[in-house]
Design a protein around this motif. Structure first.
Motif, PDB file in Angstrom:
ATOM      1  N   ILE A  95       0.936  -1.186   0.100  1.00 47.86           N
ATOM      2  CA  ILE A  95      -0.049   0.146  -0.033  1.00 47.86           C
ATOM      3  C   ILE A  95       0.961   1.234  -0.057  1.00 47.86           C
ATOM      4  CG2 ILE A  95      -1.433   1.428   1.349  1.00 47.86           C
ATOM      5  CD1 ILE A  95      -2.982  -1.185   2.269  1.00 47.86           C
ATOM      6  N   ASP A  96       0.550   2.266  -0.760  1.00 47.31           N
ATOM      7  CA  ASP A  96       1.163   3.369  -1.038  1.00 47.31           C
ATOM      8  C   ASP A  96      -0.003   4.592  -0.812  1.00 47.31           C
ATOM      9  OD1 ASP A  96       4.404   2.843  -1.695  1.00 47.31           O
ATOM     10  OD2 ASP A  96       2.994   1.501  -2.767  1.00 47.31           O
ATOM     11  N   GLY A  97       0.555   5.488  -0.116  1.00 47.33           N
ATOM     12  CA  GLY A  97      -0.694   6.800  -0.069  1.00 47.33           C
ATOM     13  C   GLY A  97      -1.189   6.742   1.254  1.00 47.33           C
ATOM     14  N   ASP A  98      -1.733   8.220   1.634  1.00 48.34           N
ATOM     15  CA  ASP A  98      -2.339   8.266   2.929  1.00 48.34           C
ATOM     16  C   ASP A  98      -3.576   7.304   3.066  1.00 48.34           C
ATOM     17  OD1 ASP A  98      -0.144   9.920   3.266  1.00 48.34           O
ATOM     18  OD2 ASP A  98      -1.245  11.829   2.911  1.00 48.34           O
ATOM     19  N   ALA A  99      -3.895   7.168   4.498  1.00 50.95           N
ATOM     20  CA  ALA A  99      -5.222   6.326   4.658  1.00 50.95           C
ATOM     21  C   ALA A  99      -6.213   7.146   4.468  1.00 50.95           C
ATOM     22  CB  ALA A  99      -5.024   5.976   6.159  1.00 50.95           C
ATOM     23  N   GLY A 100      -6.385   8.231   4.521  1.00 50.28           N
ATOM     24  CA  GLY A 100      -7.811   9.066   4.338  1.00 50.28           C
ATOM     25  C   GLY A 100      -8.036   9.119   2.983  1.00 50.28           C
ATOM     26  N   MET A 101      -7.259   8.756   1.960  1.00 50.20           N
ATOM     27  CA  MET A 101      -7.656   8.967   0.717  1.00 50.20           C
ATOM     28  C   MET A 101      -8.518   7.707  -0.030  1.00 50.20           C
ATOM     29  SD  MET A 101      -4.220  10.961  -0.986  1.00 50.20           S
ATOM     30  CE  MET A 101      -3.206   9.672  -0.545  1.00 50.20           C
ATOM     31  N   PRO A 102      -9.204   8.012  -1.129  1.00 53.33           N
ATOM     32  CA  PRO A 102      -9.855   6.852  -1.837  1.00 53.33           C
ATOM     33  C   PRO A 102      -8.828   6.114  -2.076  1.00 53.33           C
ATOM     34  CG  PRO A 102     -10.556   9.107  -2.879  1.00 53.33           C
ATOM     35  CD  PRO A 102      -9.309   9.307  -1.748  1.00 53.33           C
ATOM     36  N   VAL A 103      -9.341   4.562  -2.035  1.00 49.15           N
ATOM     37  CA  VAL A 103      -8.531   3.261  -2.455  1.00 49.15           C
ATOM     38  C   VAL A 103      -8.533   3.098  -3.919  1.00 49.15           C
ATOM     39  CG1 VAL A 103      -8.174   0.797  -2.184  1.00 49.15           C
ATOM     40  CG2 VAL A 103      -8.769   2.399  -0.190  1.00 49.15           C
ATOM     41  N   LEU A 146       0.036   8.677  -8.787  1.00 49.34           N
ATOM     42  CA  LEU A 146      -1.333   7.848  -8.200  1.00 49.34           C
ATOM     43  C   LEU A 146      -1.334   7.899  -6.593  1.00 49.34           C
ATOM     44  CD1 LEU A 146      -1.678   4.654 -10.035  1.00 49.34           C
ATOM     45  CD2 LEU A 146      -2.917   7.028 -10.359  1.00 49.34           C
ATOM     46  N   SER A 147      -0.240   7.885  -5.833  1.00 48.33           N
ATOM     47  CA  SER A 147      -0.241   8.076  -4.301  1.00 48.33           C
ATOM     48  C   SER A 147      -0.444   9.344  -3.658  1.00 48.33           C
ATOM     49  CB  SER A 147       0.965   7.463  -3.803  1.00 48.33           C
ATOM     50  OG  SER A 147       2.170   8.129  -4.113  1.00 48.33           O
ATOM     51  N   LYS A 148      -0.349  10.372  -4.692  1.00 45.58           N
ATOM     52  CA  LYS A 148      -0.608  11.761  -4.370  1.00 45.58           C
ATOM     53  C   LYS A 148      -2.271  11.837  -4.274  1.00 45.58           C
ATOM     54  CE  LYS A 148       3.514  13.936  -6.655  1.00 45.58           C
ATOM     55  NZ  LYS A 148       3.621  14.564  -7.711  1.00 45.58           N
ATOM     56  N   HIS A 149      -3.044  11.002  -4.991  1.00 51.19           N
ATOM     57  CA  HIS A 149      -4.657  11.125  -5.011  1.00 51.19           C
ATOM     58  C   HIS A 149      -5.070  10.067  -4.288  1.00 51.19           C
ATOM     59  CE1 HIS A 149      -3.533  14.559  -7.654  1.00 51.19           C
ATOM     60  NE2 HIS A 149      -2.953  13.911  -8.225  1.00 51.19           N
ATOM     61  N   PHE A 150      -4.495   8.886  -4.073  1.00 52.73           N
ATOM     62  CA  PHE A 150      -5.215   7.746  -3.764  1.00 52.73           C
ATOM     63  C   PHE A 150      -4.317   6.818  -2.697  1.00 52.73           C
ATOM     64  CE2 PHE A 150      -6.412   8.675  -8.182  1.00 52.73           C
ATOM     65  CZ  PHE A 150      -7.701   8.697  -8.168  1.00 52.73           C
ATOM     66  N   GLU A 177       0.694  10.044 -20.811  1.00 55.23           N
ATOM     67  CA  GLU A 177      -0.672  10.117 -21.567  1.00 55.23           C
ATOM     68  C   GLU A 177      -1.474   9.184 -20.616  1.00 55.23           C
ATOM     69  OE1 GLU A 177       2.160  11.146 -24.601  1.00 55.23           O
ATOM     70  OE2 GLU A 177       2.123   9.689 -22.980  1.00 55.23           O
ATOM     71  N   PHE A 178      -0.915   7.881 -20.174  1.00 55.64           N
ATOM     72  CA  PHE A 178      -1.920   6.909 -19.536  1.00 55.64           C
ATOM     73  C   PHE A 178      -2.157   7.724 -18.215  1.00 55.64           C
ATOM     74  CE2 PHE A 178      -2.009   3.688 -16.463  1.00 55.64           C
ATOM     75  CZ  PHE A 178      -2.670   2.521 -17.146  1.00 55.64           C
ATOM     76  N   MET A 179      -1.191   8.240 -17.412  1.00 55.21           N
ATOM     77  CA  MET A 179      -1.479   8.806 -16.253  1.00 55.21           C
ATOM     78  C   MET A 179      -2.703   9.835 -16.355  1.00 55.21           C
ATOM     79  SD  MET A 179      -1.383   8.872 -13.039  1.00 55.21           S
ATOM     80  CE  MET A 179       0.045   7.587 -13.040  1.00 55.21           C
ATOM     81  N   GLN A 180      -2.628  10.827 -17.469  1.00 53.73           N
ATOM     82  CA  GLN A 180      -3.448  11.709 -17.570  1.00 53.73           C
ATOM     83  C   GLN A 180      -4.927  11.294 -17.843  1.00 53.73           C
ATOM     84  OE1 GLN A 180      -2.779  14.145 -21.223  1.00 53.73           O
ATOM     85  NE2 GLN A 180      -4.153  15.717 -20.407  1.00 53.73           N
ATOM     86  N   ALA A 181      -4.944  10.130 -18.416  1.00 48.79           N
ATOM     87  CA  ALA A 181      -6.201   9.597 -18.683  1.00 48.79           C
ATOM     88  C   ALA A 181      -6.888   9.112 -17.452  1.00 48.79           C
ATOM     89  CB  ALA A 181      -6.102   8.603 -19.708  1.00 48.79           C
ATOM     90  N   VAL A 182      -5.933   8.234 -16.591  1.00 51.25           N
ATOM     91  CA  VAL A 182      -6.289   7.668 -15.365  1.00 51.25           C
ATOM     92  C   VAL A 182      -6.836   8.386 -14.418  1.00 51.25           C
ATOM     93  CG1 VAL A 182      -5.508   6.357 -13.402  1.00 51.25           C
ATOM     94  CG2 VAL A 182      -4.869   5.542 -15.546  1.00 51.25           C
ATOM     95  N   LEU A 183      -5.924   9.618 -14.307  1.00 51.50           N
ATOM     96  CA  LEU A 183      -6.660  10.842 -12.967  1.00 51.50           C
ATOM     97  C   LEU A 183      -7.609  11.633 -13.514  1.00 51.50           C
ATOM     98  CD1 LEU A 183      -2.806  11.909 -12.190  1.00 51.50           C
ATOM     99  CD2 LEU A 183      -4.545  10.718 -10.873  1.00 51.50           C
ATOM    100  N   GLY A 184      -7.656  11.703 -15.049  1.00 55.92           N
ATOM    101  CA  GLY A 184      -9.031  12.430 -15.387  1.00 55.92           C
ATOM    102  C   GLY A 184     -10.160  11.597 -15.310  1.00 55.92           C
ATOM    103  N   PHE A 185     -10.092  10.348 -15.399  1.00 63.15           N
ATOM    104  CA  PHE A 185     -11.104   9.493 -15.088  1.00 63.15           C
ATOM    105  C   PHE A 185     -11.577   9.271 -13.798  1.00 63.15           C
ATOM    106  CE2 PHE A 185     -13.264   5.184 -14.754  1.00 63.15           C
ATOM    107  CZ  PHE A 185     -14.384   5.548 -15.516  1.00 63.15           C
ATOM    108  N   LEU A 186     -10.521   9.064 -12.976  1.00 68.27           N
ATOM    109  CA  LEU A 186     -10.968   8.699 -11.492  1.00 68.27           C
ATOM    110  C   LEU A 186     -11.223  10.110 -10.593  1.00 68.27           C
ATOM    111  CD1 LEU A 186      -8.221   6.123 -10.868  1.00 68.27           C
ATOM    112  CD2 LEU A 186     -10.570   5.604 -11.342  1.00 68.27           C
ATOM    113  N   ARG A 187     -10.703  11.128 -11.083  1.00 64.63           N
ATOM    114  CA  ARG A 187     -10.970  12.352 -10.241  1.00 64.63           C
ATOM    115  C   ARG A 187     -12.079  13.173 -10.714  1.00 64.63           C
ATOM    116  NH1 ARG A 187      -5.966  15.655  -9.975  1.00 64.63           N
ATOM    117  NH2 ARG A 187      -7.002  16.749  -8.300  1.00 64.63           N
TER     118      ARG A 187
END
Length: 263
Positions: free
Chosen positions: A19-27, A48-52, A253-263
């Motif tokens: 697991i990476d990222g803070d406990a309070g963020m969406p999984v 990803l671990s900055k947001h999830f 490009e992959f990360m832009q698509a993933v973050l754009g969709f999930l956020r």
């Protein structure tokens, strides 16, 4: 939590996770392709671990997870994820799976939709028949003296010629993953793909879904992603000029698509 931990699945197999990222963020759950480990996502973890709260795991048969003898099933691979979420007290999560991980994501969205928030299916298929070709691969990998030939076959299917020719460091990292793969684990997962056919049942998927395809993918062809996108109501399709590992070949490009969709 930055080190590997383990949970025990219902059949006694141990599943390694990190697991990476803070406990309070969406999984966000990341599921790896066949022939790799959770390290296949290393390029994405910092962003990803900055947001999830990023939960990645080694699919059974691979990495540090157990390697049961015999054929595996997609049902068992999906239940491994559910039992991992249960053990960690996670009711609901986003899910991103590539190739085999995408098969698992489709199974989860059909059979346990209450556990999935948003779904990303990358470089995957709902069916990869005929069965005969997987029977041949299973026999070949189990009879081979080592993983050398199999590793080179995978690399040729995963990366464009220019990356293979220059022998980039990332290619070496994936070669090392392949060479360290247990042949029984690979054979077991081949069987799970061989027996999987989700072409009709994915029409039941109701979760918001993004399908990412590689324009030059020879493993899970663009047409396979197009079929998924056409079958899953309301899903979105993104085509990248990649071969099979879109997250490695086109990370930005992959990360832009993933973050754009999930956020």
């Amino acid at each position: 939590m930055n080190d590997l931990n383990f949970v025990t699945a219902g059949d006694g197999a141990r599943i390694a996770y990190r697991i990476d990222g803070d406990a309070g963020m969406p999984v966000l759950v990341l599921s790896n392709s066949i022939g790799t480990t959770l390290r296949m996502w290393d390029l994405q973890i910092n962003d990803l671990s900055k947001h999830f709260r990023v939960l990645r795991y080694d699919t059974r048969g691979h990495g540090e997870s157990s390697v049961p003898v015999g054929a595996y099933s997609l049902d068992r691979l999906g239940r491994d994820v559910i039992e991992l979420l249960d053990a960690l007290g996670i009711e609901r999560a986003h899910f991103l799976g590539l190739s085999l991980g995408g098969f698992i994501g489709q199974w989860l969205a059909v059979h346990a939709p209450e556990r999935i928030d948003r779904l990303i299916l990358s470089n995957t298929s709902s069916y990869l028949g005929p069965a005969r070709q997987f029977d041949e691969r299973i026999a070949a990998v189990l009879q081979a003296p080592d993983m050398s030939e199999t590793a080179e076959m995978f690399l040729a299917n995963w990366f464009p010629a220019h990356m293979l020719a220059t022998n980039e460091g990332i290619v070496e990292e994936f070669r090392a993953m392949l060479l360290a793969t247990d042949r029984q684990g690979l054979a077991g997962l081949y069987a799970a793909v061989r027996d999987a056919d989700l072409r009709r049942t994915i029409a039941l998927i109701s979760r918001p879904t993004l399908v990412i395809a590689g324009q030059h993918d020879t493993v899970t062809a663009l047409s396979h992603s197009e079929l998924i996108a056409a079958t899953v109501l309301g899903s979105k399709l993104l085509v990248l000029p990649a071969v099979h590992l879109s997250n490695v070949e086109y990370p930005a490009e992959f990360m832009q698509a993933v973050l754009g969709f999930l956020r």
